[in-house]
Write a protein that holds these residues in place. Structure first.
Motif, short mmCIF file in Angstrom:
data_model
loop_
_atom_site.label_atom_id
_atom_site.label_comp_id
_atom_site.label_asym_id
_atom_site.label_seq_id
_atom_site.Cartn_x
_atom_site.Cartn_y
_atom_site.Cartn_z
N ASN A 27 15.09 -27.48 -20.08
CA ASN A 27 16.20 -26.68 -19.52
C ASN A 27 16.22 -25.26 -20.07
O ASN A 27 16.62 -24.33 -19.37
N PHE A 28 15.83 -25.08 -21.32
CA PHE A 28 15.95 -23.77 -21.94
C PHE A 28 14.71 -22.89 -21.80
O PHE A 28 14.80 -21.68 -21.95
N VAL A 29 13.56 -23.49 -21.53
CA VAL A 29 12.33 -22.71 -21.45
C VAL A 29 11.66 -22.83 -20.08
O VAL A 29 11.42 -21.83 -19.40
N ALA A 30 11.38 -24.04 -19.68
CA ALA A 30 10.56 -24.26 -18.48
C ALA A 30 11.25 -23.83 -17.19
O ALA A 30 10.62 -23.19 -16.34
N ILE A 31 12.52 -24.15 -17.02
CA ILE A 31 13.19 -23.83 -15.75
C ILE A 31 13.30 -22.32 -15.52
O ILE A 31 12.98 -21.85 -14.42
N PRO A 32 13.72 -21.52 -16.50
CA PRO A 32 13.74 -20.07 -16.25
C PRO A 32 12.35 -19.50 -15.92
O PRO A 32 12.20 -18.69 -15.00
N ILE A 33 11.33 -19.94 -16.65
CA ILE A 33 9.98 -19.45 -16.39
C ILE A 33 9.50 -19.89 -15.01
O ILE A 33 8.95 -19.10 -14.24
N PHE A 34 9.71 -21.16 -14.69
CA PHE A 34 9.30 -21.67 -13.38
C PHE A 34 10.03 -20.95 -12.25
O PHE A 34 9.43 -20.64 -11.21
N SER A 35 11.31 -20.67 -12.44
CA SER A 35 12.09 -19.98 -11.41
C SER A 35 11.54 -18.58 -11.15
O SER A 35 11.44 -18.15 -10.00
N LEU A 36 11.19 -17.86 -12.21
CA LEU A 36 10.65 -16.52 -12.03
C LEU A 36 9.25 -16.57 -11.40
O LEU A 36 8.88 -15.69 -10.61
N LEU A 178 20.32 -19.77 -27.55
CA LEU A 178 19.37 -19.89 -28.66
C LEU A 178 19.77 -19.02 -29.85
O LEU A 178 19.61 -19.41 -31.00
N ARG A 179 20.27 -17.84 -29.57
CA ARG A 179 20.69 -16.94 -30.65
C ARG A 179 21.97 -17.44 -31.33
O ARG A 179 22.14 -17.27 -32.53
N LYS A 180 22.84 -18.05 -30.57
CA LYS A 180 24.14 -18.45 -31.10
C LYS A 180 24.11 -19.82 -31.81
O LYS A 180 24.86 -20.02 -32.76
N HIS A 181 23.27 -20.74 -31.34
CA HIS A 181 23.30 -22.11 -31.86
C HIS A 181 21.97 -22.50 -32.50
O HIS A 181 20.97 -22.68 -31.81
N GLU A 182 22.00 -22.65 -33.81
CA GLU A 182 20.80 -22.98 -34.57
C GLU A 182 20.23 -24.35 -34.17
O GLU A 182 19.01 -24.53 -34.12
N LEU A 183 21.09 -25.31 -33.86
CA LEU A 183 20.61 -26.65 -33.48
C LEU A 183 19.76 -26.60 -32.21
O LEU A 183 18.72 -27.25 -32.11
N ILE A 184 20.18 -25.82 -31.24
CA ILE A 184 19.41 -25.70 -30.00
C ILE A 184 18.10 -24.96 -30.28
O ILE A 184 17.05 -25.33 -29.76
N ARG A 185 18.15 -23.96 -31.12
CA ARG A 185 16.94 -23.23 -31.49
C ARG A 185 15.93 -24.17 -32.14
O ARG A 185 14.72 -24.09 -31.86
N LYS A 186 16.40 -25.08 -32.97
CA LYS A 186 15.49 -26.04 -33.62
C LYS A 186 14.86 -26.98 -32.60
O LYS A 186 13.68 -27.32 -32.73
N ILE A 187 15.62 -27.39 -31.60
CA ILE A 187 15.06 -28.27 -30.56
C ILE A 187 13.98 -27.52 -29.77
O ILE A 187 12.89 -28.05 -29.54
N VAL A 188 14.28 -26.32 -29.36
CA VAL A 188 13.35 -25.55 -28.54
C VAL A 188 12.08 -25.19 -29.32
O VAL A 188 10.97 -25.24 -28.80
#
Length: 193
Positions: A27-36, A178-188
């Protein structure tokens, strides 16, 4: 599809925005890249082409929507019971750490704005819009609920607007979150929780 089923799917979609769901890299990486990427395939050419200024303006709107949607995302760490192990005759649970997030009301408002903006821009550019608005809304909700549908090619005249808004708002949503939430940054970044 009958009206009852469409209403039930609409309610489920709204419920989803207010419930916590597992965070994934997709959701955080693939979908934005695929959309563009899809945007590059569906951008109109020839006499139907749009100016760079128009694309930049729509991109700016998409970025603003993405930041708006991400501004109130809630994140939590959950220890989910994965399995049990027997130690000295007693069952002991084994937990797995899972990061969950909830987008909430702002995400829903931004999503509705993107949907309306797609048709507003299509109307202004005199794009041929097929089908009813209600059917299109239902199709978009299904794409949002079922990830595999959101990755399917779009053939309508407004597909490029869709991909541009999804790509830019998704990119802004991802960057802000990603900038605001460290937990999401760790997942990504595939770091240990």
């Amino acid at each position: 599809m009958n009206l009852f089923l469409e209403f039930a799917v609409l309610l489920y979609f709204m419920y989803q925005q207010f419930s916590f769901e597992r965070v994934s890299r997709l959701n955080f990486v693939a979908i934005p890249i695929f959309s563009l990427y899809q945007l590059s395939l569906t951008l109109p050419e020839g006499e139907k082409s749009i100016s760079l200024v128009g694309i930049l303006l729509i991109s700016l709107i998409g970025l603003l929507i993405g930041f708006f949607q991400a501004s109130h995302v809630e994140v939590k760490l959950v220890e989910a019971n994965k399995s049990y192990v027997r130690i000295n005759g007693e069952e002991t649970p084994i937990y797995k750490k899972i990061v969950e997030s909830r987008a909430g009301f702002r995400y829903l408002i931004g999503w509705i704005f993107i949907f309306g903006l797609k048709y507003g821009i299509g109307f202004l550019l005199h794009e041929k819009i097929e089908g009813s608005l209600i059917r299109s809304l239902f199709a978009e909700i299904l794409r949002e609920i079922f990830l595999f549908l959101s990755l399917a090619p779009r053939n309508e005249a407004t597909a490029w607007i869709d991909w541009l808004l999804i790509g830019t708002s998704g990119t802004a949503f991802s960057i802000y979150t990603l900038r605001k939430h460290e937990l999401i940054r760790k997942i990504v970044m595939k770091k240990e929780l």
